[in-house]
Each structure stands twice: as structure tokens, then as C-alpha cells.
Design an enzyme around this catalytic site. Structure first.
Site, PDB file in Angstrom:
ATOM      1  N   CYS A 133      -0.476   4.170   2.545  1.00  0.00           N
ATOM      2  CA  CYS A 133      -0.443   3.987   4.001  1.00  0.00           C
ATOM      3  C   CYS A 133      -0.166   2.524   4.319  1.00  0.00           C
ATOM      4  CB  CYS A 133      -1.725   4.496   4.645  1.00  0.00           C
ATOM      5  SG  CYS A 133      -3.248   4.057   3.796  1.00  0.00           S
ATOM      6  N   SER A 134      -1.152   1.788   4.780  1.00  0.00           N
ATOM      7  CA  SER A 134      -0.870   0.397   5.153  1.00  0.00           C
ATOM      8  C   SER A 134      -2.091  -0.487   4.944  1.00  0.00           C
ATOM      9  CB  SER A 134      -0.409   0.337   6.602  1.00  0.00           C
ATOM     10  OG  SER A 134      -1.413   0.893   7.434  1.00  0.00           O
ATOM     11  N   CYS A 135      -2.875  -0.207   3.914  1.00  0.00           N
ATOM     12  CA  CYS A 135      -4.072  -1.016   3.646  1.00  0.00           C
ATOM     13  C   CYS A 135      -3.646  -2.464   3.431  1.00  0.00           C
ATOM     14  CB  CYS A 135      -4.818  -0.488   2.427  1.00  0.00           C
ATOM     15  SG  CYS A 135      -5.385   1.204   2.684  1.00  0.00           S
ATOM     16  N   CYS A 171       0.900  -1.156   0.000  1.00  0.00           N
ATOM     17  CA  CYS A 171       0.000   0.000   0.000  1.00  0.00           C
ATOM     18  C   CYS A 171       0.931   1.196   0.000  1.00  0.00           C
ATOM     19  CB  CYS A 171      -0.911   0.035   1.224  1.00  0.00           C
ATOM     20  SG  CYS A 171      -1.878   1.574   1.260  1.00  0.00           S
TER      21      CYS A 171
END
Ligand code: FE
Length: 191
Positions: A100-102, A97
Site C-alpha cells: 500500500c503506502s506505508c 511499500c
């Protein structure tokens, strides 16, 4: 609420609880690593083992990941739309991602720390082979490396290739051999 805002709130909550002596920070870390390394990825491993043994399920999984994991009761948990991408001799898939950190929590649990690292997020797009090599994963030169950028709407999971020698093994044995990193695509499963 975005993932990063949620993470901030969680961190604030943890500091507060630790300060008040209500929880032990080590215990929290233990719990996180338990979900991170065991419970979460084991869901994905169940899905992968079934896909390896059941061609009809695999076809459903690749056609509509969200509906297919719902057959296991895995849903919600950050997976509005799950897209499963299959590793083949011609294509190796890896998930990131960049924003961000999906991450597909329902099948893989909590994202590992490195997945949230800005270095991984930017580099895997620019130089995926170099990053994979740092994970100990060498991809043959004639295999295309495909990078999938997750978002709040679409989460990706890799269906790793099964080593040929594992054919005919039971569902449970196969599931126990599927690693979290192979479902993110930074690892290739070997005999
Ligand atoms: Fe994200």
C-alpha cells in the site's frame, strides 16, 4: 485502521466539506503540500544532519531508529518501528511499500503521490536501477541496490551519504540540503 481506509475517509470528508462550502479544495491541497514538502521531511533532515556530524548518534540511529528519533521528540505518527538504512559506496538503499503506502510519517511527513502509485510499487522491486534513472539517479554498476519493503510494523528511512565537500558545515546548513527524496532513496545528494 489501515492507511487506505484512512485515505478514503479523508477523501470523503474533503468532498463533503468542499460541497458544503466549508473549505476550499485549493487550500487543502496547499496544506497537504506544505506538510508534504516542508514540515514532514524537515524532521528527517534534522536526523540526517545530526547523524552526519555525530558518530555516536549515527550508531544509535542505525541500531534503533525509533529510540534515536525519540531524542528529537519525533515519535508516533506511523512509526512503530523505524529502521534507518545507510547508503555507503557499496550499497544504495531505496524504500517502497509494495502492499500500500506505508511510510515513516514522523520523519518524512506525508508520502508523495508517486510513492503510492502502483507502478512505482511494483517496478522498483523488479527494476530498481531503471526506476532510479527515471528520477535522474544513476547508481554505479558496482554498487548494490537494496530495496526495503515497508509494512504496518516496520517503516524505513534512508540515511543518505553526505557529499565530502559538505564536511564541517553547520547542522542547520546541512539539514537544509537534505531532500525528502534522498531519504526515500530515489535521489543521491550531490554538491
Ligand atoms: Fe503500506
Amino acid at each position: 485502521m489501515t492507511d487506505s481506509r484512512m485515505a478514503l475517509r479523508a477523501e470523503a470528508l474533503e468532498s463533503l466539506l468542499t460541497e458544503k462550502g466549508l473549505v476550499d479544495a485549493d487550500r487543502i491541497d496547499e496544506t497537504i503540500s506544505f506538510y508534504n514538502e516542508r514540515v514532514g521531511p524537515m524532521n528527517g533532515a534534522q536526523v540526517v544532519a545530526r547523524a552526519w556530524r555525530d558518530a555516536d548518534f549515527k550508531a544509535r540511529l542505525l541500531a534503533d531508529g525509533t529510540a534515536a528519533i525519540d531524542e528529537f521528540g519525533f515519535s508516533g505518527g506511523q512509526v512503530d518501528k523505524l529502521v534507518v538504512v545507510e547508503n555507503t559506496p557499496g550499497t544504495h538503499n531505496v524504500v517502497v511499500c509494495t502492499l500500500c503506502s506505508c511510510y515513516p510519517w514522523a520523519v518524512l511527513g506525508l508520502p508523495p503521490r508517486w510513492y503510492k502509485d502502483p507502478a512505482y510499487r511494483s517496478r522498483v522491486v523488479r527494476e530498481p536501477r531503471a526506476v532510479l534513472k527515471e528520477f535522474g539517479t544513476a547508481i554505479p554498476g558496482d554498487t548494490t541496490v537494496q530495496v526495503w519493503d515497508s509494512s504496518a510494523e516496520i517503516r524505513y528511512m534512508v540515511l543518505p551519504a553526505m557529499p565530502l565537500s559538505w564536511a564541517g558545515q553547520s547542522h542547520d546548513i546541512l539539514a537544509s540540503k537534505v531532500s525528502r527524496d534522498s531519504m526515500i532513496g530515489v535521489q543521491v545528494l550531490l554538491d
